[in-house]
Scaffold this motif. Sequence first.
Motif, short mmCIF file in Angstrom:
data_model
loop_
_atom_site.label_atom_id
_atom_site.label_comp_id
_atom_site.label_asym_id
_atom_site.label_seq_id
_atom_site.Cartn_x
_atom_site.Cartn_y
_atom_site.Cartn_z
N SER A 40 5.40 48.18 24.44
CA SER A 40 4.53 49.31 24.76
C SER A 40 3.60 48.96 25.92
N GLY A 41 3.50 49.85 26.90
CA GLY A 41 2.61 49.63 28.05
C GLY A 41 3.23 48.81 29.17
N ALA A 42 4.49 48.40 29.01
CA ALA A 42 5.14 47.54 30.01
C ALA A 42 5.42 48.28 31.32
N GLY A 43 5.55 49.61 31.25
CA GLY A 43 5.83 50.38 32.45
C GLY A 43 7.17 51.12 32.42
N LYS A 44 7.81 51.14 31.26
CA LYS A 44 9.15 51.74 31.13
C LYS A 44 9.15 53.23 31.50
N SER A 45 8.22 53.98 30.89
CA SER A 45 8.18 55.43 31.15
C SER A 45 7.86 55.71 32.61
N THR A 46 6.94 54.95 33.16
CA THR A 46 6.58 55.12 34.57
C THR A 46 7.81 54.90 35.44
N LEU A 47 8.57 53.86 35.14
CA LEU A 47 9.76 53.55 35.92
C LEU A 47 10.74 54.72 35.88
P1 ADP Z 1 5.68 52.11 28.54
O1 ADP Z 1 6.54 53.30 28.74
O2 ADP Z 1 6.42 50.84 28.72
O3 ADP Z 1 4.93 52.14 27.24
P2 ADP Z 1 4.02 53.29 30.61
O4 ADP Z 1 4.87 53.42 31.80
O5 ADP Z 1 3.79 54.50 29.77
O6 ADP Z 1 4.58 52.09 29.70
O7 ADP Z 1 2.58 52.73 31.03
C1 ADP Z 1 2.43 51.56 31.82
C2 ADP Z 1 0.94 51.30 32.07
O8 ADP Z 1 0.42 52.33 32.88
C3 ADP Z 1 0.10 51.32 30.79
O9 ADP Z 1 -0.90 50.35 30.93
C4 ADP Z 1 -0.47 52.71 30.75
O10 ADP Z 1 -1.72 52.72 30.08
C5 ADP Z 1 -0.63 53.02 32.23
N1 ADP Z 1 -0.48 54.47 32.51
C6 ADP Z 1 0.58 55.24 32.21
N2 ADP Z 1 0.41 56.50 32.62
C7 ADP Z 1 -0.81 56.55 33.21
C8 ADP Z 1 -1.59 57.56 33.85
N3 ADP Z 1 -1.11 58.80 33.99
N4 ADP Z 1 -2.80 57.22 34.33
C9 ADP Z 1 -3.28 55.97 34.22
N5 ADP Z 1 -2.60 54.96 33.64
C10 ADP Z 1 -1.39 55.23 33.14
#
Ligand code: ADP
Length: 232
Positions: A40-47
Amino acid sequence: MIELRNVGKRYGNGPASHEALRNINISIHDGEVFGVLGSSGAGKSTLVRCINLLERPTSGQVLINGVDVTNTHGKELAQLRSHIGMIFQNFSLFQQRTAIENVQFPLEVAHMPRKERVQRAEHLLELVGLQGLEQRYPAQLSGGQQQRVAIARALATDPTIMLCDEATSALDSTSTAQVLDLLQHINRTTGVTMVVITHSLQVARALCDRVAVIDGGSIVEQGPTEALFAHP
Ligand code: ADP
Ligand code: ADP
């Protein structure tokens, strides 16, 4: 082919900003199932959100079939997204619509005539094993059945890419196995490219041809699933 070249993503500005992705390089081949594995928080969704451009990278490029789509907007972006299906952990179904109405929705948006889209939705619900349940509302279906509706809806526009964000994380082990089998079947029969986000080693091993392991916004390992998880 989906390519991420030196992709970085920073949320916010200044000292409060957060670097969610750093120097990501990935090539995903047509027809493969590519896993993005991490905690969790690794950046998967962002990627994965950088692939359908729900997030814009702050550095680097996203290429689809050799075309740089990083700065695509408007009509072109809509066109691009119409080739990308998505499913989520929480199914994201319209609660006020029946199963078949949910599946028809993207076809309605695409102006497919009613008779044709009903037929296609029926066909897709049969494909995911839900014949007979077309008129149920999401609340009248199990989690596994709801995810099947979501899969049918994602397939409605015949996408070339399917993004699966923790698609089985809310399901029990039996439904998880069934949904993973279904996704594998769909990949093999349609050749759709799948990008699978998961925190589960088990899901990665069951479904993915190749995996990138992401930690703290960086890829720490990448390769064929069997090589990555081979026991010495
Ligand atoms: P995962 O999908 O692996 O759980 P995310 O890609 O959701 O990880 O999030 C990666 C990091 O970026 C986390 O530290 C999260 O808190 C941060 N983050 C995600 N979305 C946002 C956003 N819209 N604004 C600020 N920080 C974000
Ligand atoms: P299958 O091969 O799974 O049986 P088809 O690809 O033949 O399904 O599609 C079934 C129906 O849906 C056909 O009438 C086809 O024209 C229509 N269709 C398929 N993809 C799209 C799309 N992206 N937009 C509009 N109509 C589509």
